[in-house]
Design an enzyme around this catalytic site. Structure first.
Site, PDB file in Angstrom:
ATOM      1  N   GLY A 198     -16.765  -7.001   9.439  1.00 18.56           N
ATOM      2  CA  GLY A 198     -16.063  -6.176   8.457  1.00 18.56           C
ATOM      3  C   GLY A 198     -16.525  -6.346   7.024  1.00 18.56           C
ATOM      4  N   GLY A 205       3.213   5.879  20.281  1.00 17.37           N
ATOM      5  CA  GLY A 205       3.546   6.714  19.124  1.00 17.37           C
ATOM      6  C   GLY A 205       2.590   6.460  17.973  1.00 17.37           C
ATOM      7  N   ASP A 236     -10.761   2.614   1.786  1.00 12.99           N
ATOM      8  CA  ASP A 236     -11.122   1.862   3.006  1.00 12.99           C
ATOM      9  C   ASP A 236     -11.956   2.704   3.984  1.00 12.99           C
ATOM     10  OD1 ASP A 236      -9.984  -0.607   2.424  1.00 12.99           O
ATOM     11  OD2 ASP A 236      -8.023  -0.030   3.202  1.00 12.99           O
ATOM     12  N   GLY A 268      -3.023   0.768  13.029  1.00 12.75           N
ATOM     13  CA  GLY A 268      -2.373   0.323  11.791  1.00 12.75           C
ATOM     14  C   GLY A 268      -3.077   0.906  10.577  1.00 12.75           C
ATOM     15  N   TYR A 286     -13.621  -9.923   9.301  1.00 15.19           N
ATOM     16  CA  TYR A 286     -14.801 -10.590   8.730  1.00 15.19           C
ATOM     17  C   TYR A 286     -14.630 -12.103   8.673  1.00 15.19           C
ATOM     18  CZ  TYR A 286     -11.839  -9.711   4.672  1.00 15.19           C
ATOM     19  OH  TYR A 286     -10.775  -9.619   3.838  1.00 15.19           O
ATOM     20  N   LYS A 324       0.815  -1.227   0.000  1.00 16.98           N
ATOM     21  CA  LYS A 324       0.000   0.000   0.000  1.00 16.98           C
ATOM     22  C   LYS A 324       0.844   1.271   0.000  1.00 16.98           C
ATOM     23  CE  LYS A 324      -4.349  -1.770   1.735  1.00 16.98           C
ATOM     24  NZ  LYS A 324      -5.456  -1.595   2.671  1.00 16.98           N
TER      25      LYS A 324
END
Ligand code: NAP
Length: 281
Positions: A247, A165, A114, A140, A226, A77
């Site tokens: 999901g 962080g 998304d 994430g 999912y 990605k």
């Protein structure tokens, strides 16, 4: 080699696909091919296994191959964001792309669908994000896309993750969002209206990472997982009277937006949803 039912693929058939490593488990080919069939399009959508480290090269080759565009999954990605000539606002903010479109001039546009897919799923559950306090578990890729979209929809967002962080970086994507420690979950669940699990917790049957007795009928619980169709978090949320969804809504929502980017057509949502294995829904 698996046998397929015959179909009329010719030299005119437009090709799209998903690149990832691995990609064999992806539900995207089933979802997109169902959409092409529903609309009678002469298109085909395939899995394109591209090894880690070769995502940039693969994406730059799309125009030369005449491929209409691709979806992008792990681990490509961020390489996809680098490989594109232009990015939408969401893709630029996230530094991640899940859809690459080859434009008529051969240049590559990267988008991230998304978060918008997730928002569609939330709206089908009757949630107005602008009126909701939303707790996002995890920081994430999925969590970051969700937080960005929730921020644009003016939700009050709380992000909790095990790495301080990462939680802070995700919270920066939405105006006014708060970053919290994983150890604060009990307090946060009590304060929020919507709980979003954007971690893999539950994929292997793990229990929720907080006391389930804190969930009540006023909560809406969305699990981005999912598979399995009902995680322990969703099971306990339903048992305690909460509204709960897995999901699949987000998965089909992001695919529908990608379909429109690639073909320029409205997506046949129901056909796409039916294409997901009933064992998963
Ligand atoms: P990712 O980038 O690897 O992020 C995973 C996040 O979960 C990180 O914040 C990670 O924390 C956290 N995490 C992992 N295991 C944990 C644990 N045991 N306890 C607490 N935190 C934990 O993965 P991703 O791409 O965001 O995907 C996350 C989940 O979203 C996946 O399981 C996938 O099923 C789902 N997803 C669904 C869709 C959809 O369309 N429905 C789309 C994308 C993803 P650390 O950084 O500390 O490891």
């Amino acid at each position: 080699m698996s046998k397929l039912s015959p179909r009329n693929i010719t030299a005119h058939t437009r090709v799209a696909g998903v690149i990832g490593d691995p990609v064999a488990h992806s539900l995207s080919p089933a979802i997109h091919n169902a959409a092409y069939r529903a609309l009678g399009l002469d298109w085909v959508y395939v899995g394109l296994p591209v090894p880690a480290g070769r995502g940039h090269e693969a994406i730059r080759a799309l125009p030369a191959l005449g491929i209409a565009g691709v979806n992008v999954t792990m681990p490509h990605k961020s390489d996809a964001a680098d490989a594109c000539d232009a990015l939408t606002g969401d893709a630029a903010a996230l530094g991640a792309v899940n859809t690459v479109v080859v434009r008529p001039d051969g240049s590559l546009l990267g988008d991230s669908t998304d978060g918008a897919g997730f928002l569609g799923s939330l709206s089908r559950l009757g949630v107005d994000p602008a009126a909701a306090r939303i707790l996002v578990l995890g920081a994430g890729g999925a969590a970051r896309a969700i937080v960005l979209s929730l921020g644009r929809a003016r939700a009050r967002v709380m992000v909790a993750a095990r790495r301080e962080g990462a939680a802070a970086a995700a919270a920066e994507l939405a105006t006014g969002a708060e970053a919290h420690d994983w150890s604060d979950l009990a307090t946060l669940v009590a304060r929020c209206d919507v709980i979003v699990n954007a971690t893999p917790i539950g994929m292997g049957g793990e229990p929720p990472p907080f006391d389930p007795a804190l969930i009540g009928p006023r909560h809406v619980v969305v699990d981005t997982v999912y598979h399995p169709a009902e995680t322990p978090l969703l099971a306990v949320a339903r048992a305690r009277g909460a509204t709960a969804e897995n999901g699949v809504g987000m998965l089909v929502g992001q695919a529908a937006l990608a379909f429109t980017l690639l073909t320029g057509l409205d997506a046949p949502l129901e056909a796409m949803r039916r294409a997901v294995d009933p064992g998963v829904i």
